[in-house]
Design a protein around this motif. Structure first.
Motif, PDB file in Angstrom:
ATOM      1  N   PRO A  98    -105.679  36.178 -18.949  1.00  0.00           N
ATOM      2  CA  PRO A  98    -107.103  36.525 -18.917  1.00  0.00           C
ATOM      3  C   PRO A  98    -107.455  37.694 -19.825  1.00  0.00           C
ATOM      4  O   PRO A  98    -108.627  37.925 -20.123  1.00  0.00           O
ATOM      5  CB  PRO A  98    -107.345  36.870 -17.447  1.00  0.00           C
ATOM      6  N   GLY A  99    -106.441  38.445 -20.254  1.00  0.00           N
ATOM      7  CA  GLY A  99    -106.679  39.598 -21.112  1.00  0.00           C
ATOM      8  C   GLY A  99    -105.533  39.809 -22.083  1.00  0.00           C
ATOM      9  O   GLY A  99    -104.605  39.000 -22.160  1.00  0.00           O
ATOM     10  N   LEU A 100    -105.600  40.906 -22.823  1.00  0.00           N
ATOM     11  CA  LEU A 100    -104.585  41.229 -23.831  1.00  0.00           C
ATOM     12  C   LEU A 100    -104.022  42.607 -23.530  1.00  0.00           C
ATOM     13  O   LEU A 100    -104.768  43.594 -23.526  1.00  0.00           O
ATOM     14  CB  LEU A 100    -105.201  41.194 -25.230  1.00  0.00           C
ATOM     15  N   THR A 101    -102.727  42.683 -23.260  1.00  0.00           N
ATOM     16  CA  THR A 101    -102.078  43.978 -23.052  1.00  0.00           C
ATOM     17  C   THR A 101    -100.910  44.109 -24.024  1.00  0.00           C
ATOM     18  O   THR A 101    -100.344  43.109 -24.471  1.00  0.00           O
ATOM     19  CB  THR A 101    -101.539  44.142 -21.621  1.00  0.00           C
ATOM     20  N   GLU A 102    -100.542  45.344 -24.321  1.00  0.00           N
ATOM     21  CA  GLU A 102     -99.433  45.586 -25.242  1.00  0.00           C
ATOM     22  C   GLU A 102     -98.126  45.047 -24.667  1.00  0.00           C
ATOM     23  O   GLU A 102     -97.291  44.501 -25.389  1.00  0.00           O
ATOM     24  CB  GLU A 102     -99.308  47.085 -25.533  1.00  0.00           C
ATOM     25  N   THR A 103     -97.945  45.189 -23.357  1.00  0.00           N
ATOM     26  CA  THR A 103     -96.715  44.722 -22.719  1.00  0.00           C
ATOM     27  C   THR A 103     -96.534  43.219 -22.899  1.00  0.00           C
ATOM     28  O   THR A 103     -95.451  42.750 -23.267  1.00  0.00           O
ATOM     29  CB  THR A 103     -96.721  45.062 -21.219  1.00  0.00           C
ATOM     30  N   LEU A 104     -97.594  42.464 -22.635  1.00  0.00           N
ATOM     31  CA  LEU A 104     -97.508  41.015 -22.769  1.00  0.00           C
ATOM     32  C   LEU A 104     -97.367  40.604 -24.236  1.00  0.00           C
ATOM     33  O   LEU A 104     -96.613  39.674 -24.561  1.00  0.00           O
ATOM     34  CB  LEU A 104     -98.736  40.349 -22.154  1.00  0.00           C
ATOM     35  N   ALA A 105     -98.085  41.282 -25.114  1.00  0.00           N
ATOM     36  CA  ALA A 105     -97.984  40.961 -26.539  1.00  0.00           C
ATOM     37  C   ALA A 105     -96.566  41.189 -27.045  1.00  0.00           C
ATOM     38  O   ALA A 105     -96.001  40.345 -27.763  1.00  0.00           O
ATOM     39  CB  ALA A 105     -98.975  41.812 -27.340  1.00  0.00           C
ATOM     40  N   GLU A 106     -95.960  42.303 -26.666  1.00  0.00           N
ATOM     41  CA  GLU A 106     -94.598  42.608 -27.097  1.00  0.00           C
ATOM     42  C   GLU A 106     -93.610  41.567 -26.591  1.00  0.00           C
ATOM     43  O   GLU A 106     -92.707  41.138 -27.313  1.00  0.00           O
ATOM     44  CB  GLU A 106     -94.195  44.001 -26.612  1.00  0.00           C
ATOM     45  N   VAL A 116    -101.721  32.798 -25.668  1.00  0.00           N
ATOM     46  CA  VAL A 116    -103.166  32.825 -25.883  1.00  0.00           C
ATOM     47  C   VAL A 116    -103.746  33.950 -25.023  1.00  0.00           C
ATOM     48  O   VAL A 116    -103.990  33.760 -23.829  1.00  0.00           O
ATOM     49  CB  VAL A 116    -103.816  31.478 -25.512  1.00  0.00           C
ATOM     50  N   PRO A 117    -103.950  35.125 -25.594  1.00  0.00           N
ATOM     51  CA  PRO A 117    -104.508  36.225 -24.807  1.00  0.00           C
ATOM     52  C   PRO A 117    -106.006  36.076 -24.616  1.00  0.00           C
ATOM     53  O   PRO A 117    -106.703  35.493 -25.442  1.00  0.00           O
ATOM     54  CB  PRO A 117    -104.188  37.464 -25.651  1.00  0.00           C
ATOM     55  N   GLY A 118    -106.503  36.627 -23.516  1.00  0.00           N
ATOM     56  CA  GLY A 118    -107.931  36.600 -23.246  1.00  0.00           C
ATOM     57  C   GLY A 118    -108.652  37.733 -23.961  1.00  0.00           C
ATOM     58  O   GLY A 118    -108.158  38.864 -24.006  1.00  0.00           O
ATOM     59  N   VAL A 119    -109.816  37.428 -24.521  1.00  0.00           N
ATOM     60  CA  VAL A 119    -110.622  38.423 -25.231  1.00  0.00           C
ATOM     61  C   VAL A 119    -112.098  38.190 -24.905  1.00  0.00           C
ATOM     62  O   VAL A 119    -112.499  37.072 -24.599  1.00  0.00           O
ATOM     63  CB  VAL A 119    -110.411  38.343 -26.758  1.00  0.00           C
ATOM     64  N   ALA A 120    -112.885  39.247 -24.992  1.00  0.00           N
ATOM     65  CA  ALA A 120    -114.312  39.112 -24.699  1.00  0.00           C
ATOM     66  C   ALA A 120    -115.193  39.821 -25.719  1.00  0.00           C
ATOM     67  O   ALA A 120    -116.412  39.671 -25.684  1.00  0.00           O
ATOM     68  CB  ALA A 120    -114.614  39.659 -23.306  1.00  0.00           C
ATOM     69  N   THR A 121    -114.573  40.595 -26.626  1.00  0.00           N
ATOM     70  CA  THR A 121    -115.338  41.364 -27.605  1.00  0.00           C
ATOM     71  C   THR A 121    -114.752  41.179 -29.005  1.00  0.00           C
ATOM     72  O   THR A 121    -113.625  40.710 -29.166  1.00  0.00           O
ATOM     73  CB  THR A 121    -115.318  42.865 -27.278  1.00  0.00           C
TER      74      THR A 121
END
Length: 216
Positions: A98-106, A116-121
């Motif tokens: 549902p969102g994008l965090t550095e931990t998950l991205a790494e 597929v990270p969640g983004v809203a802006t």
């Protein structure tokens, strides 16, 4: 990060979406999950997002990948690195948050997961693109401004490929379809209100067929 591995991950996201509708499913039992998969397949949809919101989700994921080998299974509501790994072990090949965090991205980059990270802006989309994630989930789609907002945000972001989710319906699907950046929509409506229904597979088949027709 190995360059070839990263390229393979990006290529997998490019080829993953077979239809314009990705059913987003909250499963209350393994049987219901299998019935839903059967109905989707019969209705012409061969992809599913199983959200990790219920205790039955992971078990259902494993059974669906076994019983429907041609169904592409993604894990939704991925919130921790452990959920990435558990889902991958059960056959998931796409991972959605549902969102994008550095931990998950790494973790996704380290393991080569198609995430597929969640983004809203616009800023969140730009950050996702900087990290190498071109396929992004616009969430919550309607609450974040709907089709008009997404069209405006993505106009200067040519590389972004978007899956709006949250408030998307059969009725407003054509508005999302018109946006160049939209690759598919997250379809929560396809599998809602099924708990008290006798013939889940048939109901889902009808909804899936309608969704496929609406996208075309």
């Amino acid at each position: 990060m190995n360059g070839n591995r990263n390229d393979n991950r990006i290529e997998r996201t490019h080829g993953w979406l077979r239809q314009g509708v990705l059913p987003v499913v909250v499963i209350s039992s393994v049987k219901q999950g299998l019935d839903i998969a059967e109905g989707l397949f019969a209705g012409g949809i061969t992809q599913i997002e199983i959200t990790l919101r219920t205790p039955e989700a992971l078990q259902a994921m494993g059974e669906i990948t076994k019983r429907f080998p041609d169904m592409r299974v993604s894990a939704g509501t991925v919130l921790t690195p452990e959920q990435f790994d558990q889902s991958a072990d059960l056959g998931a090949t796409l991972f959605i948050s549902p969102g994008l965090t550095e931990t998950l991205a790494e973790h996704a980059l380290k393991k080569g997961y198609a995430w597929v990270p969640g983004v809203a802006t616009a800023s969140e989309m730009m950050r996702g693109l900087e990290l190498g994630f071109e396929l992004l989930k616009f969430f919550p789609a309607m609450a974040a401004g709907g089709p008009k907002a997404l069209a405006s945000i993505t106009a200067p972001l040519a590389a972004a490929r978007i899956v709006p989710t949250g408030g998307v319906t059969l009725e407003n699907l054509p508005q999302w379809r018109e946006i160049k950046a939209v690759q598919a929509v997250g379809g929560t409506w396809l599998t809602t209100g099924l708990d008290q229904m006798a013939d889940v597979a048939k109901v889902v088949e009808q909804r899936a067929a309608q969704a496929v027709a609406a996208w075309i």
